[in-house]
Write a protein that holds these residues in place. Structure first.
Motif, PDB file in Angstrom:
ATOM      1  N   TYR A   3      -7.411   8.749  15.524  1.00 50.55           N
ATOM      2  CA  TYR A   3      -8.290   8.145  14.524  1.00 50.55           C
ATOM      3  C   TYR A   3      -7.737   6.798  14.090  1.00 50.55           C
ATOM      4  O   TYR A   3      -6.558   6.684  13.761  1.00 50.55           O
ATOM      5  CB  TYR A   3      -8.404   9.043  13.282  1.00 50.55           C
ATOM      6  N   VAL A   4      -8.609   5.795  14.085  1.00 47.72           N
ATOM      7  CA  VAL A   4      -8.278   4.473  13.562  1.00 47.72           C
ATOM      8  C   VAL A   4      -9.013   4.337  12.237  1.00 47.72           C
ATOM      9  O   VAL A   4     -10.237   4.482  12.189  1.00 47.72           O
ATOM     10  CB  VAL A   4      -8.720   3.361  14.533  1.00 47.72           C
ATOM     11  N   ARG A   5      -8.251   4.084  11.183  1.00 46.57           N
ATOM     12  CA  ARG A   5      -8.856   3.926   9.854  1.00 46.57           C
ATOM     13  C   ARG A   5      -8.384   2.619   9.239  1.00 46.57           C
ATOM     14  O   ARG A   5      -7.207   2.288   9.313  1.00 46.57           O
ATOM     15  CB  ARG A   5      -8.462   5.100   8.952  1.00 46.57           C
ATOM     16  N   GLN A   6      -9.318   1.908   8.614  1.00 39.40           N
ATOM     17  CA  GLN A   6      -9.019   0.624   8.003  1.00 39.40           C
ATOM     18  C   GLN A   6      -9.450   0.625   6.541  1.00 39.40           C
ATOM     19  O   GLN A   6     -10.408   1.302   6.169  1.00 39.40           O
ATOM     20  CB  GLN A   6      -9.762  -0.494   8.739  1.00 39.40           C
ATOM     21  N   LYS A   7      -8.755  -0.175   5.733  1.00 42.66           N
ATOM     22  CA  LYS A   7      -9.165  -0.311   4.326  1.00 42.66           C
ATOM     23  C   LYS A   7     -10.512  -1.012   4.248  1.00 42.66           C
ATOM     24  O   LYS A   7     -11.384  -0.633   3.498  1.00 42.66           O
ATOM     25  CB  LYS A   7      -8.110  -1.108   3.543  1.00 42.66           C
ATOM     26  N   LYS A   8     -10.645  -2.063   5.039  1.00 42.92           N
ATOM     27  CA  LYS A   8     -11.917  -2.787   5.123  1.00 42.92           C
ATOM     28  C   LYS A   8     -12.286  -2.816   6.603  1.00 42.92           C
ATOM     29  O   LYS A   8     -11.597  -3.462   7.404  1.00 42.92           O
ATOM     30  CB  LYS A   8     -11.774  -4.196   4.578  1.00 42.92           C
ATOM     31  N   TYR A   9     -13.360  -2.125   6.946  1.00 39.09           N
ATOM     32  CA  TYR A   9     -13.683  -1.947   8.359  1.00 39.09           C
ATOM     33  C   TYR A   9     -14.171  -3.229   9.015  1.00 39.09           C
ATOM     34  O   TYR A   9     -15.071  -3.905   8.507  1.00 39.09           O
ATOM     35  CB  TYR A   9     -14.697  -0.809   8.546  1.00 39.09           C
TER      36      TYR A   9
END
Length: 183
Positions: free
Chosen positions: A140-146
């Motif tokens: 899973y790749v998760r970002q604060k601001k996609y």
């Protein structure tokens, strides 16, 4: 994870990253396993760490089984990359049940970290379909601001590692669930 190599009695403990050779991949300079080795060498070049072929380790360890390789190598590499393993026992168990998958997981995680660097959190987990017995590893790749191009960036990485999955048991998916990185 640090291991001591008995053949270096006057040196400090060395971090050793192990992965099995894939004989059909040895000849090609452009093969994914060659790219994996090069990336691991670059990753550890500023440390005393190195990688070793699991079978070359036979002389130093009584039983360098695949279990030994998977259990030592994956957490060592992922810790260096700051890639989290959500459920380590389940992930390692799945890799042990699908022995060719370990190096591919490492390669995919290295590619993902290279692409996203500090722009995302990366987590490896085992997905279990609640409606069937289907299970597979998921990064899973998760970002604060996609990033609006996140799926294109993910597809580029998948194009690199998915050919290595041909003929393997088990599967590895790279995706985002658009959750916050702290989820």
């Amino acid at each position: 994870m640090t291991t001591s190599l008995p053949s270096y009695p006057f040196e400090s403990s060395r971090k050793v990253w192990n992965f099995p050779d894939l004989p059909e991949e040895k000849a090609s300079e452009d093969s994914w396993i060659t790219k994996l080795r090069n990336r691991v060498n670059r990753l550890f070049r500023d440390t005393s760490a190195s990688y070793q072929d699991a079978y070359a380790l036979d002389a130093h360890v009584e039983s360098p089984s695949l279990s030994y390789t998977a259990e030592l190598s994956l957490p060592t590499l992922l810790a260096k990359l700051h890639v989290a393993i959500a459920h380590p026992a389940e992930v390692i168990d799945y890799i042990l049940q699908n022995p060719g998958l370990g190096p591919i997981v490492m390669y995919a995680c290295l590619l993902t970290k290279d692409e996203f660097r500090h722009d995302a959190t990366i987590t490896l987990d085992l997905y279990q379909d609640p409606e069937s017995d289907d299970r597979y590893l998921t990064i899973y790749v998760r970002q604060k601001k996609y990033d609006k191009n996140i799926l294109k960036r993910i597809d580029k990485i998948c194009d690199e590692y998915e050919p290595a999955l041909r003929g393997q048991s088990g599967w590895l998916l790279l995706t985002t669930d658009y959750k916050h990185p702290s989820s």
